[in-house]
Design a protein around this motif. Structure first.
Motif, PDB file in Angstrom:
ATOM      1  N   ALA A 288     -23.905 -12.441  11.052  1.00  0.00           N
ATOM      2  CA  ALA A 288     -22.837 -12.033  11.967  1.00  0.00           C
ATOM      3  C   ALA A 288     -21.460 -12.392  11.431  1.00  0.00           C
ATOM      4  N   TYR A 289     -21.294 -13.615  10.982  1.00  0.00           N
ATOM      5  CA  TYR A 289     -19.956 -14.047  10.576  1.00  0.00           C
ATOM      6  C   TYR A 289     -19.555 -13.513   9.202  1.00  0.00           C
ATOM      7  N   ILE A 290     -20.511 -13.346   8.305  1.00  0.00           N
ATOM      8  CA  ILE A 290     -20.185 -12.688   7.035  1.00  0.00           C
ATOM      9  C   ILE A 290     -19.750 -11.251   7.310  1.00  0.00           C
ATOM     10  N   GLY A 291     -20.475 -10.567   8.197  1.00  0.00           N
ATOM     11  CA  GLY A 291     -20.114  -9.195   8.540  1.00  0.00           C
ATOM     12  C   GLY A 291     -18.762  -9.097   9.207  1.00  0.00           C
ATOM     13  N   GLY A 292     -18.506  -9.959  10.176  1.00  0.00           N
ATOM     14  CA  GLY A 292     -17.218  -9.923  10.870  1.00  0.00           C
ATOM     15  C   GLY A 292     -16.048 -10.210   9.954  1.00  0.00           C
ATOM     16  N   PHE A 293     -16.201 -11.218   9.097  1.00  0.00           N
ATOM     17  CA  PHE A 293     -15.124 -11.546   8.155  1.00  0.00           C
ATOM     18  C   PHE A 293     -14.899 -10.411   7.164  1.00  0.00           C
ATOM     19  N   THR A 294     -15.992  -9.816   6.672  1.00  0.00           N
ATOM     20  CA  THR A 294     -15.865  -8.717   5.718  1.00  0.00           C
ATOM     21  C   THR A 294     -15.141  -7.535   6.340  1.00  0.00           C
ATOM     22  N   ALA A 295     -15.463  -7.223   7.592  1.00  0.00           N
ATOM     23  CA  ALA A 295     -14.827  -6.095   8.271  1.00  0.00           C
ATOM     24  C   ALA A 295     -13.312  -6.271   8.321  1.00  0.00           C
ATOM     25  N   LEU A 296     -12.858  -7.454   8.699  1.00  0.00           N
ATOM     26  CA  LEU A 296     -11.418  -7.707   8.811  1.00  0.00           C
ATOM     27  C   LEU A 296     -10.762  -7.801   7.441  1.00  0.00           C
ATOM     28  N   MET A 297     -11.391  -8.502   6.519  1.00  0.00           N
ATOM     29  CA  MET A 297     -10.821  -8.697   5.188  1.00  0.00           C
ATOM     30  C   MET A 297     -10.595  -7.359   4.480  1.00  0.00           C
ATOM     31  N   ALA A 298     -11.626  -6.516   4.451  1.00  0.00           N
ATOM     32  CA  ALA A 298     -11.507  -5.238   3.739  1.00  0.00           C
ATOM     33  C   ALA A 298     -10.471  -4.336   4.388  1.00  0.00           C
ATOM     34  N   ALA A 299     -10.362  -4.398   5.712  1.00  0.00           N
ATOM     35  CA  ALA A 299      -9.366  -3.575   6.401  1.00  0.00           C
ATOM     36  C   ALA A 299      -7.946  -3.965   5.989  1.00  0.00           C
ATOM     37  N   THR A 300      -7.698  -5.268   5.802  1.00  0.00           N
ATOM     38  CA  THR A 300      -6.362  -5.693   5.375  1.00  0.00           C
ATOM     39  C   THR A 300      -6.042  -5.197   3.964  1.00  0.00           C
ATOM     40  N   MET A 301      -7.055  -5.092   3.114  1.00  0.00           N
ATOM     41  CA  MET A 301      -6.839  -4.603   1.753  1.00  0.00           C
ATOM     42  C   MET A 301      -6.511  -3.112   1.735  1.00  0.00           C
ATOM     43  N   ALA A 302      -7.111  -2.373   2.654  1.00  0.00           N
ATOM     44  CA  ALA A 302      -6.939  -0.911   2.655  1.00  0.00           C
ATOM     45  C   ALA A 302      -5.549  -0.483   3.080  1.00  0.00           C
ATOM     46  N   VAL A 303      -4.820  -1.325   3.812  1.00  0.00           N
ATOM     47  CA  VAL A 303      -3.549  -0.878   4.396  1.00  0.00           C
ATOM     48  C   VAL A 303      -2.444  -0.686   3.366  1.00  0.00           C
ATOM     49  N   VAL A 304      -2.630  -1.174   2.140  1.00  0.00           N
ATOM     50  CA  VAL A 304      -1.552  -1.083   1.148  1.00  0.00           C
ATOM     51  C   VAL A 304      -1.929  -0.233  -0.066  1.00  0.00           C
ATOM     52  N   LYS A 305      -3.148   0.267  -0.140  1.00  0.00           N
ATOM     53  CA  LYS A 305      -3.588   1.001  -1.324  1.00  0.00           C
ATOM     54  C   LYS A 305      -2.927   2.378  -1.398  1.00  0.00           C
ATOM     55  N   LYS A 306      -2.641   2.796  -2.634  1.00  0.00           N
ATOM     56  CA  LYS A 306      -2.061   4.118  -2.858  1.00  0.00           C
ATOM     57  C   LYS A 306      -3.104   5.141  -3.289  1.00  0.00           C
ATOM     58  N   ASP A 307      -4.172   4.685  -3.889  1.00  0.00           N
ATOM     59  CA  ASP A 307      -5.269   5.554  -4.314  1.00  0.00           C
ATOM     60  C   ASP A 307      -6.075   5.947  -3.074  1.00  0.00           C
ATOM     61  N   ILE A 308      -6.123   7.230  -2.773  1.00  0.00           N
ATOM     62  CA  ILE A 308      -6.766   7.681  -1.529  1.00  0.00           C
ATOM     63  C   ILE A 308      -8.253   7.346  -1.517  1.00  0.00           C
ATOM     64  N   LEU A 416     -15.637 -13.204  17.066  1.00  0.00           N
ATOM     65  CA  LEU A 416     -16.037 -11.985  16.377  1.00  0.00           C
ATOM     66  C   LEU A 416     -15.475 -10.752  17.080  1.00  0.00           C
ATOM     67  N   TYR A 417     -15.425 -10.797  18.400  1.00  0.00           N
ATOM     68  CA  TYR A 417     -14.836  -9.676  19.143  1.00  0.00           C
ATOM     69  C   TYR A 417     -13.366  -9.500  18.777  1.00  0.00           C
ATOM     70  N   ALA A 418     -12.633 -10.618  18.703  1.00  0.00           N
ATOM     71  CA  ALA A 418     -11.210 -10.540  18.347  1.00  0.00           C
ATOM     72  C   ALA A 418     -11.032 -10.016  16.923  1.00  0.00           C
ATOM     73  N   MET A 419     -11.875 -10.471  16.002  1.00  0.00           N
ATOM     74  CA  MET A 419     -11.801  -9.982  14.623  1.00  0.00           C
ATOM     75  C   MET A 419     -12.114  -8.486  14.557  1.00  0.00           C
ATOM     76  N   ALA A 420     -13.113  -8.059  15.309  1.00  0.00           N
ATOM     77  CA  ALA A 420     -13.478  -6.644  15.316  1.00  0.00           C
ATOM     78  C   ALA A 420     -12.386  -5.795  15.936  1.00  0.00           C
ATOM     79  N   LEU A 421     -11.744  -6.298  16.982  1.00  0.00           N
ATOM     80  CA  LEU A 421     -10.674  -5.542  17.628  1.00  0.00           C
ATOM     81  C   LEU A 421      -9.463  -5.419  16.704  1.00  0.00           C
ATOM     82  N   ALA A 422      -9.157  -6.492  15.986  1.00  0.00           N
ATOM     83  CA  ALA A 422      -8.070  -6.415  14.995  1.00  0.00           C
ATOM     84  C   ALA A 422      -8.418  -5.404  13.908  1.00  0.00           C
TER      85      ALA A 422
END
Length: 658
Positions: A288-308, A416-422
């Motif tokens: 659960a916590y590896i999944g929740g952290f991965t979901a939030l972490m990867a989303a933060t990386m995607a917000v600045v990428k230029k390669d579609i 986890l709910y807060a991380m998922a909502l973010a």
């Protein structure tokens, strides 16, 4: 339930046909040339029809298709059977894998038409599909592991399809090496289960664990090792670093890897062994916590990428994190429902990106602009996929993502709910950032100004996937929602076993209107922010990036995971390799060559002894006997020495006369 021979043949043919197509194209592809695609499409289309039959049978009878034959007999040590096990979960996966693979293969006919390894591309694509299908129907760990490794091999070959490019070759190597870490952990976990229970069958291990034959720290350790295998394949933290680089492969391959094969394999593994996982609360919390952290972490990386393509790739990592989190908190059906819906809108996003790349030969979103008027079909299909990914009502992504969020909140996992909502907010922001930058405003380059809509062989699969991105969620709407007589078909199909329900004390959750409204509002806020930053005044986003340059760089460099791994693991490993190479060449090489020279020199010195004279040979033998006699005489006395000496003298005398 006993199956007929015909049913068994049909089920076996689902992975068997794409495997046969691989053999045909590998052997005769050079002669078939462009015709290779028709052979490939026929094979996977037939597998799709057979998969639909399997789904129909499972739904109609409510019983799995299950048969096996003994493969390896170890005597008292047990045996390893090989066979198939198709329940509701596997039947659903068979249909999804075959359908997405068919769409990708149709699309590839135009996208890859000028590729000089066209037939080989289709051959590996079919082997990839066959491997995933074999993994899905496997009833035990050993059979699953064989296909698990084949999936990894195929991903290596497809990511590195254009191996002439150094970046593609390195990306393929990186994917292969990083996933091998997880594979090694999975294999160790399998060995622990086998040693503890004497079997590798999923249901038998679950029953053995329930009976107490394996439990406590041993069970938790084995399950975490199995999960590490899933982490590698599904690109979860900390083994997520290979997936963005895998974008160096052909775009249709990216669609297949990210939607239905490879990365889905890890989530499927946890789901297939869920009856075992529920017997270790600690293992589920890790999931659960590896999944929740991965979901939030990867989303933060995607917000600045230029390669579609990299934006969509990080989106995949994030969405897989959602699925893992759902499984970890006990929302089994919600996690599988999201895997089902995600396959369609994620494949569509990649094929949409591929359509743009095909039209203007650029991956950089900021080379695009104004494509809405030039590529309207691509634009609208990507908008539908983006809305579904963001979780906007009533598209498919809304229903599965809302189920995960509701499960986290109602089960008391508030962090986890807060991380998922973010993550919902960030997901909506980054996908519509990509859509707004690529399709709105004015064309920024000549390529964008000259772009035209892709051919129908590419847009046709996109339209079909867009339809599913809208309607697939209706299969899993909670019963009684909005006062309508709705049946939750999906939950009935992949429902967890009674044992799992009792172990987790699961209850069916009704649709939560408040939580659903909150998630949609958060997603709309993300879309609104993307619009405000990139449509009316795009310079706002550039100014914001400059103002928070360190943070922007941190996210753009992927939280520096690659740099950290490079310093901690890659460079020491390369240095060790170089040192080993030097030691091998200079020390071991010198020792071996020196030994060889010594033996050769000794041979030269002994060569005169080979004179060809019988007298010399007899004398040599007798002298040797005398030496042996002296040695023996030292232990057994003078008489032995005297006897040997007399024999020797006599023999010498005889030899002299000869």
């Amino acid at each position: 339930m006993t199956q007929s021979v015909g049913q068994q043949l049909i089920i076996a043919a689902i992975p068997g046909l794409p495997a046969l197509v691989f053999l045909v194209l590998a052997l005769f592809g050079r002669y078939l040339k462009e015709g290779a695609q028709y052979v490939a499409i026929f094979g996977v289309a037939t597998s799709l029809v057979f998969s639909a039959f399997a789904l129909y049978f499972v739904v109609r009878t409510g019983a799995p298709l299950d048969f096996a034959v003994n493969w390896i007999n170890l005597g008292p040590g047990g045996s390893f059977p090989i066979g198939v096990y198709v329940d509701g979960l596997a039947a659903m996966m068979l249909v999804v894998v075959c359908f997405v693979s068919l769409m990708v293969q149709l699309y590839s006919g135009a996208f890859m038409q000028d590729d000089r390894r066209f037939a080989w591309y289709y051959a590996i694509l079919n082997l990839f599909t066959a491997s995933m299908l074999g993994l899905v129907v496997a009833p035990n760990f050993i059979e699953l592991y064989i296909f698990w490794e084949l999936v990894g091999l195929c991903s290596y070959l497809l990511i590195g399809h254009w191996f002439e490019k150094p970046s593609a070759a390195k990306a393929a190597q990186k994917a292969f090496i990083v996933t091998r870490i997880g594979d090694a952990a999975l294999f160790i976990g399998i060995i622990i289960f086998w040693r503890a229970t004497g079997t590798t069958d999923f249901s038998a291990i679950s029953e053995a664990a329930a009976a107490g034959f394996v439990g406590g720290s041993v069970l938790t350790t084995a399950l975490i090792l199995v999960f590490v295998g899933a982490v590698g394949k599904s690109a979860q933290f900390p083994l997520h670093v290979w997936l963005p680089d895998a974008m160096e492969g052909p775009t249709p391959v990216s669609a297949l890897i990210h939607a239905a094969t490879m990365v889905a394999a890890g989530v499927f593994l946890v789901a297939r062994t869920y009856d075992i996982f529920v017997q270790s609360e600690q293992a589920l919390l890790v999931v659960a916590y590896i999944g929740g952290f991965t979901a939030l972490m990867a989303a933060t990386m995607a917000v600045v990428k230029k390669d579609i393509k990299r934006v969509i790739a990080y989106s995949t990592v994030s969405q897989l994190g959602y699925m893992m989190m759902a499984l970890g908190i006990g929302s089994y059906t919600a996690g599988m429902f999201h895997l089902f819906n995600h396959a369609f809108f994620k494949a569509l996003l990649f094929l949409g990106a591929g359509s743009i790349i095909y039209a203007m030969n650029s991956y950089n979103m900021f080379d695009m602009g104004g494509l809405r008027r030039r590529m309207p079909l691509t634009f609208w299909t990507m908008v539908l996929a983006g809305l579904s990914l963001a979780g906007i009502f009533p598209l498919s992504g809304f229903w599965s993502k809302d189920s995960i969020l509701a499960g986290a909140f109602e089960e008391g996992f508030y962090l986890l709910y807060a991380m998922a909502l973010a993550t919902v907010f960030l997901t909506a922001f980054y996908i519509f950032r990509a859509i707004f930058v690529a399709f709105t405003g004015e064309a920024r380059t000549d390529g964008a100004r000259e772009a035209v809509e892709s051919p129908s062989i590419m847009t046709g699969p996109m339209v079909l996937l867009a339809i599913l991105a809208v309607v697939s969620g209706f299969l899993g709407i909670p019963e009684g929602s909005f006062g309508l007589p709705i049946r939750d078909f999906f939950s009935a199909l992949v429902a967890p076993s009674e044992f799992t329900v009792e172990a987790l004390e699961l209850e069916t959750h009704s649709f939560n209107y408040v939580l659903g409204a909150i998630s949609v509002a958060v997603a709309l806020a993300g879309i609104g922010l993307a619009y405000a930053l990139y449509v009316p005044k795009p310079e706002r986003a550039a100014a914001l990036a400059r103002r928070f340059a360190p943070l922007h760089t941190f996210l753009d460099r992927g939280w520096y995971f690659d740099a950290i791994y490079d310093k901690l693991f890659v460079r020491p490993a390369m240095a060790l390799g170089r040192a080993t190479n030097v030691f091998d060449r200079r020390v071991l090489g010198s020792m071996v060559s020196g030994f060889g020279r010594g033996v050769s020199g000794l041979g030269e010195r002994l060569r005169p002894l080979q004179s060809g004279g019988a007298q010399n040979y007899a004398l040599f033998i007798l002298v040797s006997v005398l030496v042996i006699g002296v040695i023996v005489g030292a232990q057994y006395g003078f008489l032995v020495v005297a006897l040997i000496a007399a024999v020797t003298v006599g023999a010498v005398a005889i030899g002299t006369r000869l």
